[in-house]
Design an enzyme around this catalytic site. Structure first.
Site, PDB file in Angstrom:
ATOM      1  N   ASN A  16       0.834  -1.195   0.000  1.00  0.00           N
ATOM      2  CA  ASN A  16       0.000   0.000   0.000  1.00  0.00           C
ATOM      3  C   ASN A  16       0.883   1.265   0.000  1.00  0.00           C
ATOM      4  O   ASN A  16       2.070   1.185  -0.289  1.00  0.00           O
ATOM      5  CB  ASN A  16      -0.970  -0.005   1.183  1.00  0.00           C
ATOM      6  N   ARG A  17       0.278   2.399   0.306  1.00  0.00           N
ATOM      7  CA  ARG A  17       0.992   3.661   0.088  1.00  0.00           C
ATOM      8  C   ARG A  17       1.692   4.173   1.350  1.00  0.00           C
ATOM      9  O   ARG A  17       1.170   4.037   2.453  1.00  0.00           O
ATOM     10  CB  ARG A  17       0.014   4.722  -0.432  1.00  0.00           C
ATOM     11  N   HIS A  53       3.426  -0.220  -2.653  1.00  0.00           N
ATOM     12  CA  HIS A  53       3.760  -1.648  -2.694  1.00  0.00           C
ATOM     13  C   HIS A  53       5.268  -1.919  -2.667  1.00  0.00           C
ATOM     14  O   HIS A  53       5.777  -2.765  -3.417  1.00  0.00           O
ATOM     15  CB  HIS A  53       3.122  -2.309  -3.917  1.00  0.00           C
ATOM     16  N   HIS A  60      -1.768 -10.049  -3.359  1.00  0.00           N
ATOM     17  CA  HIS A  60      -2.467  -9.153  -4.281  1.00  0.00           C
ATOM     18  C   HIS A  60      -3.159  -9.902  -5.428  1.00  0.00           C
ATOM     19  O   HIS A  60      -3.143  -9.453  -6.579  1.00  0.00           O
ATOM     20  CB  HIS A  60      -1.477  -8.129  -4.837  1.00  0.00           C
ATOM     21  N   THR A  61      -3.791 -11.022  -5.113  1.00  0.00           N
ATOM     22  CA  THR A  61      -4.489 -11.767  -6.158  1.00  0.00           C
ATOM     23  C   THR A  61      -5.761 -11.036  -6.591  1.00  0.00           C
ATOM     24  O   THR A  61      -6.463 -10.458  -5.773  1.00  0.00           O
ATOM     25  CB  THR A  61      -4.792 -13.192  -5.660  1.00  0.00           C
ATOM     26  N   TYR A  62      -6.003 -11.042  -7.901  1.00  0.00           N
ATOM     27  CA  TYR A  62      -7.221 -10.466  -8.483  1.00  0.00           C
ATOM     28  C   TYR A  62      -8.211 -11.598  -8.728  1.00  0.00           C
ATOM     29  O   TYR A  62      -7.945 -12.488  -9.536  1.00  0.00           O
ATOM     30  CB  TYR A  62      -6.906  -9.821  -9.840  1.00  0.00           C
ATOM     31  N   ASP A  68     -11.244   1.405  -3.680  1.00  0.00           N
ATOM     32  CA  ASP A  68      -9.807   1.245  -3.477  1.00  0.00           C
ATOM     33  C   ASP A  68      -9.560   1.829  -2.097  1.00  0.00           C
ATOM     34  O   ASP A  68      -9.050   2.938  -1.954  1.00  0.00           O
ATOM     35  CB  ASP A  68      -9.000   1.969  -4.555  1.00  0.00           C
ATOM     36  N   GLN A 122      -7.631  -4.061   2.266  1.00  0.00           N
ATOM     37  CA  GLN A 122      -7.808  -3.118   1.166  1.00  0.00           C
ATOM     38  C   GLN A 122      -8.729  -3.788   0.151  1.00  0.00           C
ATOM     39  O   GLN A 122      -8.446  -4.890  -0.329  1.00  0.00           O
ATOM     40  CB  GLN A 122      -6.452  -2.793   0.521  1.00  0.00           C
ATOM     41  N   GLU A 133      -7.005  -7.416  -0.077  1.00  0.00           N
ATOM     42  CA  GLU A 133      -5.628  -7.470   0.415  1.00  0.00           C
ATOM     43  C   GLU A 133      -5.622  -7.231   1.918  1.00  0.00           C
ATOM     44  O   GLU A 133      -5.628  -6.085   2.359  1.00  0.00           O
ATOM     45  CB  GLU A 133      -4.797  -6.399  -0.277  1.00  0.00           C
TER      46      GLU A 133
END
Ligand SMILES: *[C@@H]1O[C@H](CO)[C@@H](O)[C@H](O)[C@H]1NC(C)=O
Ligand SMILES: *[C@@H]1O[C@H](CO)[C@@H](O)[C@H](O)[C@H]1NC(C)=O
Ligand SMILES: *[C@@H]1O[C@H](CO)[C@@H](O)[C@H](O)[C@H]1NC(C)=O
Length: 367
Positions: A89-90, A115, A191-193, A267, A305, A332
């Site tokens: 993340n940021r 990330h 981070h799987t979609y 997000d 997230q 996430e």
């Protein structure tokens, strides 16, 4: 020096044949299988490249977005299936202060770090420590040694992730990280979609229903940096405490902006309900009515997230599939974004000689 592993990866793209590859630093794809449930993992970025199980009619489908070749993972910028770190993340302004010292990170998201930076844990080769393809508990353990100063982070860090099929349709992910010589923030995320309809189905996830066990979220500014508040979801479009179609809400929430163009979509980090933020508890349930597939996620982290693939656009994926906006969703689990600059958020600092960082996730699939 930093470029060498990339070249190695590109030259050694291969499909590993069983345990003989264990321990070697070459890039392979490793399958874990239990009957008609199978998961593939590559040690490039400790990435999950496929998750296959039946739908309600018995048809097998791969429910995660990804690419056909490792070279595309090396080049890709969407973090498909990756293990992201050292800090997922940021981090605001790519900077933080720890024990009185200023650390500057690699800014790869405007002025912020995202990330783990330009070459985070999702863009390195992990070492295969153990690989058992089948049997009662098929699993793979991957290891990465992150060096002092890597992407600006302090101290050497030993990181492990194990992917395991622990019972017929259950995928367990266990992560840990040990600080060897300096205190450092650590926040790993898987981070799987997910698209439970199948990654090549051509359908987006707007028809999926999502339930999040979270009464609070962390509001963000225009660059997706948390304001520091913990706000109730009640009365906002973020309230997903009862199963809700993604499509019913997606245009009511701002999905941030990339390069000046704003998008809609989720997000956002939720604070997962529960007294003990480090206890394993139910985080989310996702259902796709069309395929009959569902996924329950449990984890032991303070946050999750929720991302709805807002920035996906014409991405060429597996088997000729093309992924567009809302083509998948990510859940996430992790600490809160920018915690290293937010004294009110649960700490992500790991210190040498003290308890290691730990993060467990359990995905339970049904159909
Ligand atoms: C690399 O990624 C960019 C988009 O980020 C894409 O346009 C390009 O086709 C990719 N190249 C390869 C070789 O996959
Ligand atoms: C981290 O995980 C690895 C692999 O499962 C294990 O050998 C190691 O003991 C774990 N370390 C900690 C500190 O839990
Ligand atoms: C913004 O987008 C334009 C057009 O796609 C591109 O030329 C430019 O490099 C981008 N700028 C940044 C900072 O990403």
């Amino acid at each position: 020096m930093a470029r060498v592993p990339l070249l190695v990866a590109l030259c050694l793209v291969c499909f590993a044949s069983g345990a003989s590859a264990a321990g070697r630093k070459m890039v392979g794809v490793y399958e874990l299988r239990k009957g008609d449930f199978s998961v593939k993992v590559t040690n490039w970025g400790a990435t999950v490249t496929s998750v296959v199980f039946p739908d309600s009619k018995g048809n097998l489908g791969d429910v995660v977005l990804g690419y056909d070749t490792i070279a595309e993972y090396v080049n890709g910028s969407s973090y498909f299936g990756a293990l992201v770190g050292r800090v997922a993340n940021r981090v605001a302004k790519a900077r933080f202060v720890l024990d009185g010292k200023v650390y500057n990170l690699y800014a790869n998201d405007g002025k912020n770090a995202l990330h783990g930076g330009h070459r985070g844990f999702s863009k390195v080769i992990w070492t295969v420590k153990e690989y058992v393809a089948g049997g009662d508990s098929p699993h793979i353990t991957l290891y990465y040694h992150s060096f002092d100063g890597e992407q600006g982070f302090p101290g050497d860090l030993d990181v492990y992730v194990t992917y395991e099929l622990s019972s017929p349709y259950v995928l367990r992910v266990r992560m840990n990280a040990t600080a060897l010589d300096k205190a450092t923030p650590v926040n790993l995320a898987q981070h799987t979609y997910w698209n439970l309809g199948g990654q090549g189905s051509g359908r987006d996830v707007l028809g999926h229903t999502v339930q999040l066990f979270a009464a609070h979220y962390t509001p963000v500014d225009g660059t997706l940096i948390p304001t520091g508040q913990l706000a109730p979801v009640a009365g906002t479009p973020y309230d997903l405490r009862t199963p809700t179609a993604v499509g019913a809400r997606v245009r009511q929430v701002s999905g941030g902006s990339s390069n000046g163009s704003a998008v809609y979509g989720f997000d956002i980090n939720y604070a997962v309900d529960g007294e003990d933020a480090r206890a394993l508890r139910k985080v989310a349930v996702v259902r796709d009515g069309a395929s009959g597939r569902a996924m329950e996620l449990w984890a032991d982290q303070p946050g999750v997230q929720f991302y709805t693939g807002n920035f996906l656009k014409d991405v060429k994926g597996k088997g000729g599939a093309v992924y567009g906006q809302y083509g998948a969703l990510c859940l996430e689990t992790q600490g809160f974004p920018d915690a290293v600059n937010q004294p009110g958020f649960p700490s992500q600092i790991v210190r040498p000689g003290q308890a290691a960082y730990k993060h467990d996730m359990v995905f339970k699939f049904s159909f």
